[in-house]
Structures are given as structure tokens and as C-alpha cells.
Write a protein that holds these residues in place. Structure first.
Motif, PDB file in Angstrom:
ATOM      1  N   GLU A  87      -2.566   3.595  -8.303  1.00 36.18           N
ATOM      2  CA  GLU A  87      -1.183   3.502  -7.859  1.00 36.18           C
ATOM      3  C   GLU A  87      -0.317   2.807  -8.904  1.00 36.18           C
ATOM      4  O   GLU A  87       0.904   2.936  -8.878  1.00 36.18           O
ATOM      5  CB  GLU A  87      -1.095   2.727  -6.536  1.00 36.18           C
ATOM      6  CG  GLU A  87      -1.651   3.479  -5.351  1.00 36.18           C
ATOM      7  CD  GLU A  87      -1.467   2.704  -4.060  1.00 36.18           C
ATOM      8  OE1 GLU A  87      -1.444   3.333  -3.002  1.00 36.18           O
ATOM      9  OE2 GLU A  87      -1.327   1.462  -4.130  1.00 36.18           O
ATOM     10  N   ASN A 127       5.023   6.074  -6.815  1.00 36.34           N
ATOM     11  CA  ASN A 127       5.352   6.165  -5.389  1.00 36.34           C
ATOM     12  C   ASN A 127       4.150   6.582  -4.561  1.00 36.34           C
ATOM     13  O   ASN A 127       4.106   6.363  -3.348  1.00 36.34           O
ATOM     14  CB  ASN A 127       6.490   7.157  -5.167  1.00 36.34           C
ATOM     15  CG  ASN A 127       7.791   6.664  -5.780  1.00 36.34           C
ATOM     16  OD1 ASN A 127       7.950   5.466  -5.996  1.00 36.34           O
ATOM     17  ND2 ASN A 127       8.707   7.582  -6.059  1.00 36.34           N
ATOM     18  N   GLU A 128       3.190   7.213  -5.189  1.00 36.09           N
ATOM     19  CA  GLU A 128       1.997   7.675  -4.479  1.00 36.09           C
ATOM     20  C   GLU A 128       0.785   7.568  -5.408  1.00 36.09           C
ATOM     21  O   GLU A 128       0.927   7.329  -6.601  1.00 36.09           O
ATOM     22  CB  GLU A 128       2.180   9.132  -4.034  1.00 36.09           C
ATOM     23  CG  GLU A 128       2.491  10.071  -5.173  1.00 36.09           C
ATOM     24  CD  GLU A 128       2.817  11.480  -4.692  1.00 36.09           C
ATOM     25  OE1 GLU A 128       2.472  12.427  -5.426  1.00 36.09           O
ATOM     26  OE2 GLU A 128       3.416  11.616  -3.603  1.00 36.09           O
TER      27      GLU A 128
END
Length: 858
Positions: A87, A127-128
Motif C-alpha cells: 500500500e 489509494n489501494e
């Protein structure tokens, strides 16, 4: 918790070292490997180490430079592979300003956010979760450039007194992940390939690790071009760099010399020498250039980058001083420095194409030994490998500075020269570039190992070699205590116990061959040598081994007697190392000083000039050149050197006389003049006056002695002649300008040095002053405010600081204290003088010399 560092430590502890040193059994090695893998898995699953999860494949870096500015811009595209979903991950960007960041995989763009931390890391957050796969990270950035930044902006004076600048990215090899770099990267421990391009002013040129891909192409900015370089092999980020400068280049065979126009014309000799060294190295190793020929380069800078711990990029750089050699103007010492600096950089490049980058010690060892070995092929009359023994081997026994070179040299000699050449050629044949390891070297060398050099049971050549090569401990001392009635000797080693190879010579077994070799496996052993009680025993003959040898006093006395009766019966290399070892043991109170004095009296019969190179270092220990010794010591030293001095001082030299021989003769003459030998002083003075009258330079190797002692009682006109004669190379002239013996002349020299605008030359000059010279300087500084202003207080403080740490004179230390108070100086961390013991003040020295000199007169 620094996960990267801890994982690296675990790898080194549990995997790398056991495999490399071969100390673990296969079962234990498997357990260690399994343990490391389990711990690494736990770290991966419970931590967020990008070092383990993300691997860079290639950096494509574009720099935009303006040498008239204090900043530069750049863009880096990092092709990377994600091994486990992440991440976030970290990059290093110390001292850089990040303008923009984007991450994509083909057409797919991944939104990112970044923030800076105090330790100069840059964290990228997504973001992911980023899945496994290949990606390209693009970062635009700016950085500063100055004399103190990684992007180094240097300057120099042209011959027309205008100022020019050069710009170079000078990466730092610090082995810390937070080390500065010229562009953002994923960590210095992760290797990748690099493609560098640089935009620069069209009148400048650029160089990098690799050759240009094609000629520079026009840039969008007017009068600017872009230089694009070929892709590098896999390497560390700190090994990659570039330089932009108004330099020109010149080819010498396979060697290119890059330098400013004013200096390039003077590099002809060193360029020729470098090409010869490459040619000799290629022939020695039977190099087959069926593929591209390596691009060997000297990039000549006005400044120096040091000698050790060089990055791959820095291997190409040489200071101007060490690229200029003129046999008509420069002495052997200058040639030796050219070899030590310039030639060594060239050998680093040559072996960098052969040896795996991780094998740093092996790389340095090969480069250092072959610098001297190949130079002796170019200058067979100069005995360069004997200079290696004195300056590298004996020097390293004192401070460990080239220990890896000495270890390699030891094993090379054990394999024997002719077989070593076979080893080198086999290693070169079908060898992929940058892959040679210690294991491969030792495996090949062991196949050429002489049958009568049996290795100790349960060992391999590699395990013994690694034990020496990868030890940071001081080299051992081999102690020899003879059991005369039994024909045996007890051998024992001090310090870290190693598998120690030794050979020996007796009056029955001489120096006709270096081997065979035997091994001391433990700390001590009793060995049968034979021989009668009144015959000497010498171990480590020809000083092949990287250790010292100390004997019982009776054997030292037998050696001393043999040297005095027939010095040629003991090999010249052994003669030199016996004196060096004895001096060391006396200084450290491990040998009676009278034994040492009796040993050096043999010098009255020594005729080999390289042996006098070694003897000079020994005889000048203690007083020379700073302190005037007592008359008893003076007379003794003159007594030792006089036969050799008288032999050569009447010789007529020809152009074929070796440089080293002239240099050593000059050094011994300098010693004789320092000891107030009247005919030496008269010769120096008359030769100096003749040179002034004819406006002709003195022979380069003799110039330090003639100019130094010729300056005694010199006229103002004679001093001005010398200052004018040496104006272009004044920093190299301070060795004899220090010899002026009047305050007026000392002030004049200081004025001239101050005009050079180089504080290092002044500090070096002050360090060379003897007691009398420093007393004159003290008198000038305390009474001449204009001189203090001219030299600047900061330079005076630095000069006195350095001198306070190395002086052997209590008088000088007292004068330093006095100047600090009277001039209101602030000399931080001031020293208390040299800690080196003076052998001439040891107990028994005076009595021995008095008795010896009385007996000699009978």
C-alpha cells in the motif's frame, strides 16, 4: 526498527558468511538458512519493508543543468517490480525537492500521495493495494549544486586568469541507506541498470560511467544539447555519476584522457604510461576483446577525491598533479605518486570489468598489486616491486592500509609467478564480465598449487585465503624461540590466530628458492629446523608473508654477525625486512635496543641502493628532520652512511641511471648534509650557486637536497631565482623552501605561498619546519601583524593544530602555546605532540654507541 538493515544483518550473519568462509557444516548451514527464511517471512508479513517487496530494474535519469546556476532539474523513470502487494513504499531523496510523482503500468495510472520524513526518506502512499507486477514510477525533482552538495560545482583558474566551472554528480559510498544522491532512488543496496542523459550548454562536454550512445543532440533550450549515455551493467546507485565541463579529450590507444585544455598537453607522458599498463595487463592475462573494448578513461580534475573507498564512477578521476610528469623536471617520488594515484585508478577500471562488484577487497587487492607489477614491466630498471615491499607491505604492517593487497601478494608468491600467470589466463578465458569471485580464484589457484606445499588437513586454499583477506585484525607476529641443543624452535603467533604459512632459510638452506612452505595451524608448535647452535635461522624469507617475525636474542645476534661478515649471503629482500622488523620491535619494547644497533652496523657494507631506501627510513626515525640530534648520534649515523655516500658521490651519472637510484642517493646525501657533513654542505652550496649562475635547473632527483642545503646563507637574488624557477609548481617546492635560515627569507617564502591562495600549502609548509625554522616563524608572527593578516588567522590556527599533533619537539609545542595566547587564537583539539617513541633515547643506546665507536677507532 530498520527492517532493511536488520534483514541485511540476518542475511550476512546466517547465509553469506557461513557460505563464504565455509566454516559451517552442511546440516548447520541448512538450519541457519531455514531460520533466516522464517525470520524474513515474519518481517515481510508483519512489516512494510519496500526493500523486500519492491525491486528496481532500471533507472532512466534525465538531468537538466545550467553551470551558471546554483540549482539543477531532473526527471527519473524507475522501472520496478512489485514482488508482494503493498500500500506504500519509501524512496531516498535527501536534499532534493520533489515536484511531481506518478505511477503507471502501461496505460493504467495509480494515484499516489507522497510526504517527506526527517531522515530524508520519501513515502509514497496509494489509494489501494498495489498488486504484484511491473510498473514505472516517474519523479520530477530539483536539487542544489555547490562545493558541498552531492552535485559538486567546482572551479579552476585558466591560464588567462579567467574562472571556469565544472559540474559533477559525486555520489557517496557510505553504506547507509540515507546517503545523499543526485536523484531519488529506492535504496543504495538494491542494484539496477542505469541510463543517464544530461542537458548542458553546447560548448561543454559530458562524461558518465558509460560511453555516449551517440553524439549530443539539440535541446529545446537554445545553445543547449543533450548527451545520452549507454545503459550500465547492474550496479549500485552510488556507483553512477556524470560530469559536465569545458574539457577536451585525447586518445592513447585504449585509454582516453579528459582534461581542461590548459593541462591536456602536459598529460602526454602519463597517457602513454597508462596505455602501456593496459597493454601489459591485457597480455599478462591473455585478454580476448572479441566483444566491445572497455572504455578506459582518465578524467583529470583540479582537485583530489582520495585513494580509498572509491565509487565506480570515481575510479576515472585523477587530480591534475598526478597526471603531469616530465622526466626533465620531476623526480622518482613524483613518478611514484603518478603510479600510486593515476595508475591505480586505471587498474581499478581494468579489474572492475572482471571482478564481481561485491568482492570489493579482492578488487582493491588486485588493482594495487598489479599497479606495481605492471609498472615494473614498463620500468624494469627501477625495481618497482621492491618499492612495493617497502611502501605497501611494510607500510601496511604499521597501519593496515593495504592489507588486502598484501594478502593477495602473499598467496601469489606461494603459487609462484609463472603459475600465477596461468591462473590469471584461465580465469580470463570464457569469463563473464564482473563475475570473478574469491571462491573461483582460490579454486583455480589450488589446481596450480605445488605438490610439496601440502595444505593442512581439513582445510582448503579458499578457507585459508578468506581467513586472511577478510580479517580486520592487525597482522600477526610470529615469535621464534630456538631450542639450540635440540635443533628445534618453538613458533608462536600473537594476536588473532590464523593458519600461517612460513618458509625459512639457514646457513645450510639458502635463498635459491622461495618454497617449500609449511603451516603453523594453531597458536604455537615446536618445529625441527636442524642446523648447529652457531648458525642463524631466518623465517619469512624474502618477506613474502604479511606478518613480522621476532627471534630470541641469540638468533638476532647470529643474524647480525652474518650480515656484518657477508651481507650478500642473506637475500636483499630479507635484509630489508630484518631491519624493518627489528625497528618495530625496538619501538614497542620487544627487542633490546643494543641488538638493533648491532644489527644496523652492517650498513657500512651495504651496497644495494634499494636497501638504502629502506635504511633511510630506519636511520631517520626519531630526530630527522625536525630536531638536531646529539653529537654522539650524529657521528654514529655518519659513520654508518659514509662508505656508501663516498662510493656514489664521486660517480658520474648517465641518462641511463635509474631514477630510483638517483632519488635514493639524494636522500642519503640529504641525511649527510643534515648531519653537518662538511663536504656534503659544500657540494650542495656550490652546485646551487652554479645553477643560479647558469640559470639551469638541478637534476630533478637531486634538487630537494641541493636546493635545501644550497639555500643556507643564500643571497636575496638566489632566493628570488629559485622562487621564479619553481613558480609553476610552488606547492611541490616547500620541501626545500623550508630550509631558508633567515627570518627575512622565511617571510619572503610565506608571502609567495600566500599568493597561491591555497591554505593547504601553507599548513604543509609549517609542518615541515624544523625547530630552528619554527622559532623564526614564531618570532615573525608575534611581531609582524601584517604577516598575520596576510596568512589569515584561520590558516595559522589550522597549521598550528596539525603541527601540535605530529611534532616531536617540546620546544615547538611551547612556542605553539605561546602563539595561541599572544595572537588570541582558538586552536580547538590541539595535540600534545607525536606519541612515537624515539629509539635513540632507549636504555643502553648511549653506552653501546660510545663503546662501539671506541672499538672501531682502535
Amino acid at each position: 526498527m530498520n527492517i532493511k538493515r536488520d534483514c541485511e544483518t540476518l542475511y550476512n550473519l546466517f547465509i553469506y558468511r557461513p557460505l563464504k568462509l565455509q566454516y559451517a557444516s552442511s546440516v548447520l548451514g541448512f538450519i541457519m538458512l531455514l531460520t533466516a527464511l522464517v525470520i524474513s517471512f515474519l518481517l515481510i508479513t508483519h512489516g512494510s519493508s519496500s526493500v523486500l517487496n519492491i525491486i528496481p530494474k532500471q533507472y532512466n535519469v534525465q538531468f537538466e543543468t545550467d553551470i551558471g546556476s546554483d540549482n539543477y532539474n531532473g526527471t527519473v523513470w524507475i522501472d520496478l517490480e512489485v514482488l508482494l502487494p503493498v500500500e506504500q513504499f519509501e524512496l531516498q531523496a535527501r536534499n532534493l525537492t520533489i515536484e511531481d510523482v506518478s505511477l503507471n503500468s502501461g496505460e493504467l495510472v495509480y494515484p499516489t500521495k507522497f510526504r517527506r520524513f526527517a531522515n530524508a526518506t520519501m513515502q509514497l502512499s496509494l489509494n489501494e493495494l498495489l498488486p504484484t507486477g511491473t510498473y514505472q514510477l516517474k519523479i520530477t525533482f530539483t536539487g542544489s549544486m555547490s562545493e558541498y552538495d552531492v552535485m559538486f560545482k567546482g572551479s579552476y583558474q585558466r591560464d588567462d586568469n579567467s574562472t571556469s566551472y565544472y559540474l559533477m554528480s559525486k555520489p557517496r559510498k557510505s553504506h547507509f541507506n540515507e546517503a545523499p544522491s543526485a536523484f531519488p532512488h529506492l535504496g543504495e543496496e538494491l542494484k539496477a541498470t542505469f541510463k543517464i542523459s544530461v542537458a548542458h550548454y553546447e560548448k561543454l562536454h559530458a562524461w558518465s560511467n558509460m560511453p555516449l550512445q551517440k553524439p549530443p543532440k539539440p535541446h529545446d533550450r537554445e545553445n543547449y544539447v543533450v548527451s545520452c549515455f549507454q545503459v550500465t551493467p547492474k550496479m549500485h546507485v552510488y556507483d553512477v555519476g556524470f560530469i559536465v565541463a569545458e574539457f577536451d579529450s585525447k586518445k592513447f590507444g585504449n585509454l582516453t584522457v579528459v582534461a581542461r585544455e590548459d593541462i591536456l598537453q602536459y598529460t602526454q607522458y602519463v597517457g602513454y604510461l597508462g596505455n602501456e599498463l593496459v597493454r601489459i595487463m591485457d597480455e599478462h592475462a591473455a585478454t580476448d576483446y572479441s566483444g566491445p573494448i572497455p572504455d578506459f578513461v582518465y578524467i583529470v580534475l583540479p582537485r583530489d577525491l582520495g585513494l580509498h573507498n572509491l565509487t565506480e564512477f570515481e575510479r576515472m578521476f585523477v587530480q591534475e598533479e598526478y597526471m603531469v610528469f616530465n622526466k626533465e623536471k620531476h623526480d622518482f617520488n613524483r613518478l611514484y605518486k603518478v603510479l600510486e594515484r593515476s595508475s591505480y585508478r586505471l587498474m581499478l577500471q581494468w579489474f572492475g570489468n572482471l571482478i564481481a562488484p561485491e568482492e570489493e577487497r579482492l578488487h582493491q587487492a588486485f588493482s594495487n598489486v598489479y599497479t606495481y607489477f605492471n609498472a615494473e614491466k614498463v620500468y624494469p630498471e627501477e625495481f618497482i616491486m621492491l618499492a612495493y615491499q617497502i611502501d605497501v607491505l611494510q607500510g601496511s604492517l604499521l597501519d593496515n592500509h593495504e592489507s588486502s593487497s598484501c594478502v593477495l601478494n602473499m598467496f601469489w608468491l606461494m603459487v609462484l609467478d609463472e603459475k600465477w600467470r596461468v591462473v590469471m589466463r584461465k580465469l580470463m578465458k570464457n569469463r563473464k564480465p564482473r563475475t570473478l569471485t574469491t571462491a573461483q580464484l582460490c579454486l583455480e589457484a589450488q589446481t596450480s598449487w605445488p605438490e610439496d606445499y601440502n595444505l593442512p588437513e581439513g582445510t582448503s586454499l579458499e578457507s585459508i585465503f578468506n581467513q586472511w583477506m577478510y580479517s580486520d585484525a592487525a597482522p600477526p607476529v610470529l615469535n621464534v624461540q630456538r631450542l639450540y641443543s635440540e635443533g628445534n624452535a618453538i613458533l608462536s603467533q600473537n594476536g588473532l590466530v590464523k593458519v600461517l604459512p612460513y618458509n625459512y632459510a639457514t646457513e645450510y638452506s639458502h635463498f635459491n628458492q622461495l618454497g617449500p612452505f609449511q603451516w603453523l595451524v594453531g597458536q604455537n608448535a615446536t618445529v625441527q629446523f636442524g642446523g648447529s647452535d652457531d648458525h642463524w635461522l631466518i623465517l619469512n624469507k624474502e618477506e613474502f608473508g604479511y606478518y613480522r617475525v621476532n627471534y630470541d636474542e641469540s638468533n638476532w645476534q647470529l643474524i647480525s654477525g652474518a650480515l656484518k661478515s657477508n651481507a650478500s649471503g642473506i637475500h636483499r629482500l630479507s635484509r630489508m625486512h630484518l631491519l624493518d622488523d627489528a625497528l618495530y620491535f625496538v619501538k614497542n619494547d620487544q627487542l633490546n635496543a643494543t641488538i638493533f644497533l648491532d644489527l644496523i652496523t652492517y650498513l657500512r657494507g651495504e651496497t644495494f641502493y634499494v636497501a638504502w631506501y629502506n635504511a633511510f627510513n630506519i636511520l631517520t626515525s626519531g630526530y630527522y628532520p625536525e630536531i638536531d640530534p646529539p653529537n654522539l648520534i650524529k657521528n654514529f649515523l655518519l659513520h654508518l652512511i659514509d662508505p656508501y655516500y663516498q662510493k656514489y658521490v664521486t660517480q658520474n651519472y648517465s641518462k641511463s641511471t635509474p631514477q630510483m637510484e638517483l632519488y635514493i642517493h639524494s636522500k642519503i646525501a640529504a641525511l649527510a648534509c643534515w648531519l653537518d657533513k662538511e663536504d656534503c654542505l659544500q657540494h650542495a652550496r656550490s652546485t646551487f650557486q652554479l645553477a643560479v649562475a647558469n640559470d639551469a635547473a638541478v637534476e630533478p632527483n637531486w634538487s630537494p637536497t641541493i636546493y635545501c642545503y644550497g639555500l643556507r646563507n643564500a643571497s636575496d637574488e638566489e632566493l628570488e631565482w629559485l622562487l621564479t624557477k619553481q613558480a609553476e609548481d610552488l606547492s611541490q617546492s616547500i620541501e626545500y623552501l623550508r630550509c631558508v635560515n633567515s627570518k627575512k627569507h622565511l617571510r619572503r617564502v610565506l608571502e609567495e605561498l600566500a599568493e597561491q591562495d591555497d591554505f593547504t600549502t601553507i599548513t604543509h609548509f609549517v609542518r615541515l619546519l624544523d625547530e630552528t625554522g619554527f622559532q623564526m616563524l614564531h618570532a615573525l608572527l608575534e611581531s609582524d601583524a601584517a604577516l598575520v593578516q596576510l596568512l589569515e588567522k584561520s590558516t595559522i590556527e589550522l597549521s598550528l593544530l596539525y603541527l601540535s599533533r605530529i611534532t616531536k619537539s617540546a620546544k615547538t609545542l611551547a612556542l605553539i602555546d605561546d602563539l595561541e595566547q599572544k595572537l588570541e587564537l582558538d586552536i580547538a583539539e590541539k595535540g600534545q605532540g607525536s606519541t612515537e617513541g624515539n629509539i635513540w633515547t632507549k636504555p643502553g643506546v648511549v653506552d653501546y654507541i660510545e663503546r662501539y665507536m671506541q672499538e672501531f677507532k682502535k
